[in-house]
Design a protein around this motif. Structure first.
Motif, mmCIF file in Angstrom:
data_model
loop_
_atom_site.group_PDB
_atom_site.id
_atom_site.type_symbol
_atom_site.label_atom_id
_atom_site.label_comp_id
_atom_site.label_asym_id
_atom_site.label_seq_id
_atom_site.Cartn_x
_atom_site.Cartn_y
_atom_site.Cartn_z
ATOM 1 N N SER A 124 4.649 4.021 14.096
ATOM 2 C CA SER A 124 5.966 4.473 13.645
ATOM 3 C C SER A 124 6.266 4.224 12.170
ATOM 4 O O SER A 124 7.272 4.720 11.670
ATOM 5 C CB SER A 124 7.052 3.823 14.497
ATOM 6 O OG SER A 124 6.992 2.415 14.365
ATOM 7 N N THR A 125 5.452 3.492 11.483
ATOM 8 C CA THR A 125 5.742 3.192 10.075
ATOM 9 C C THR A 125 4.848 3.997 9.136
ATOM 10 O O THR A 125 3.729 4.355 9.486
ATOM 11 C CB THR A 125 5.562 1.689 9.793
ATOM 12 O OG1 THR A 125 4.246 1.301 10.189
ATOM 13 C CG2 THR A 125 6.583 0.870 10.543
ATOM 14 N N PRO A 126 5.333 4.261 7.924
ATOM 15 C CA PRO A 126 4.562 5.086 6.985
ATOM 16 C C PRO A 126 3.642 4.279 6.074
ATOM 17 O O PRO A 126 3.456 4.620 4.920
ATOM 18 C CB PRO A 126 5.659 5.769 6.165
ATOM 19 C CG PRO A 126 6.740 4.754 6.121
ATOM 20 C CD PRO A 126 6.693 4.063 7.453
ATOM 21 N N GLY A 127 3.062 3.219 6.561
ATOM 22 C CA GLY A 127 2.241 2.384 5.695
ATOM 23 C C GLY A 127 0.762 2.483 5.953
ATOM 24 O O GLY A 127 0.066 1.479 5.908
ATOM 25 N N TRP A 128 0.240 3.664 6.219
ATOM 26 C CA TRP A 128 -1.193 3.797 6.476
ATOM 27 C C TRP A 128 -1.985 3.838 5.178
ATOM 28 O O TRP A 128 -3.028 3.206 5.071
ATOM 29 C CB TRP A 128 -1.465 5.040 7.313
ATOM 30 C CG TRP A 128 -1.154 4.813 8.750
ATOM 31 C CD1 TRP A 128 0.077 4.757 9.322
ATOM 32 C CD2 TRP A 128 -2.076 4.573 9.801
ATOM 33 N NE1 TRP A 128 -0.025 4.502 10.663
ATOM 34 C CE2 TRP A 128 -1.339 4.393 10.986
ATOM 35 C CE3 TRP A 128 -3.460 4.512 9.864
ATOM 36 C CZ2 TRP A 128 -1.942 4.132 12.206
ATOM 37 C CZ3 TRP A 128 -4.063 4.279 11.086
ATOM 38 C CH2 TRP A 128 -3.305 4.080 12.243
ATOM 39 N N ILE A 129 -1.518 4.595 4.205
ATOM 40 C CA ILE A 129 -2.211 4.700 2.914
ATOM 41 C C ILE A 129 -1.174 4.544 1.814
ATOM 42 O O ILE A 129 -0.109 5.160 1.865
ATOM 43 C CB ILE A 129 -2.934 6.055 2.776
ATOM 44 C CG1 ILE A 129 -4.067 6.165 3.792
ATOM 45 C CG2 ILE A 129 -3.468 6.237 1.375
ATOM 46 C CD1 ILE A 129 -4.773 7.499 3.777
ATOM 47 N N TYR A 130 -1.499 3.741 0.809
ATOM 48 C CA TYR A 130 -0.632 3.554 -0.355
ATOM 49 C C TYR A 130 -1.354 4.019 -1.607
ATOM 50 O O TYR A 130 -2.539 3.765 -1.776
ATOM 51 C CB TYR A 130 -0.275 2.079 -0.560
ATOM 52 C CG TYR A 130 0.748 1.556 0.388
ATOM 53 C CD1 TYR A 130 2.063 1.972 0.306
ATOM 54 C CD2 TYR A 130 0.402 0.637 1.362
ATOM 55 C CE1 TYR A 130 3.014 1.492 1.178
ATOM 56 C CE2 TYR A 130 1.345 0.150 2.232
ATOM 57 C CZ TYR A 130 2.648 0.577 2.134
ATOM 58 O OH TYR A 130 3.585 0.098 3.000
ATOM 59 N N VAL A 131 -0.616 4.696 -2.465
ATOM 60 C CA VAL A 131 -1.156 5.047 -3.779
ATOM 61 C C VAL A 131 -0.513 4.104 -4.775
ATOM 62 O O VAL A 131 0.705 3.963 -4.818
ATOM 63 C CB VAL A 131 -0.852 6.523 -4.137
ATOM 64 C CG1 VAL A 131 -1.295 6.819 -5.549
ATOM 65 C CG2 VAL A 131 -1.540 7.445 -3.156
#
Length: 158
Positions: A24-31
């Motif tokens: 549920s969170t958008p923290g799979w890939i960070y730029v």
């Protein structure tokens, strides 16, 4: 009473929580914004976050595989946790506890397939020096490991 089976069932509850957080969170890939201008964003399975703007993720193969296998793994994980708690809490229910151990292993494999597929399909993207795996990615791998570790514990308990 099967203390290890009860502990495995409790561990699976944590695995379920970790996997739900991962989904549920958008923290799979960070730029990393320091080495890239106008590209500070976090990508998740359902949404992307760029600054204060949240957009829906365009789901490709990686996201679809990760979502489907993780949800199937979570359903199996719930059944495994219930079976382990029943098998550890009542005398004479050892077979139910062992079924919970098998289900725990299967749930871990399903979650692992989803995360590994996502990893494989995004590996070349993340190899760039300004992109990192995020906390949601770590939560998903941790959930998979907890499930797989809980399986043998269900079998060694008497």
């Amino acid at each position: 009473m099967g203390i290890l089976r009860l502990g495995s069932g409790g561990g699976l509850v944590f695995a379920l929580i970790f996997d739900i957080i991962a989904l549920s969170t958008p923290g799979w890939i960070y730029v990393n914004p320091s080495s890239c201008t106008n590209c500070d964003y976090a990508q998740g399975l359902f949404q992307n976050v760029s600054g204060n703007t949240t957009t829906e993720t365009i789901r490709g193969d990686a996201e679809k595989v990760a979502i489907s296998f993780q949800i199937m793994g979570d359903v199996i994980l719930i059944c495994a946790a219930i079976a382990l708690c029943i098998g550890g809490g009542k005398k004479g229910q050892e077979v139910v506890g062992k079924v919970g151990g098998v289900l725990s292993f299967v749930a871990g494999i399903f979650i692992m397939i989803g995360v590994a597929s996502y990893t494989g399909l995004y590996a070349s993207f993340v190899e760039e020096k300004n992109v990192d795996w995020g906390y949601s990615f770590a939560f998903a791998w941790t959930a998979s490991c907890i499930c797989i570790i809980a399986a043998p514990l269900a079998f060694i308990d008497k």
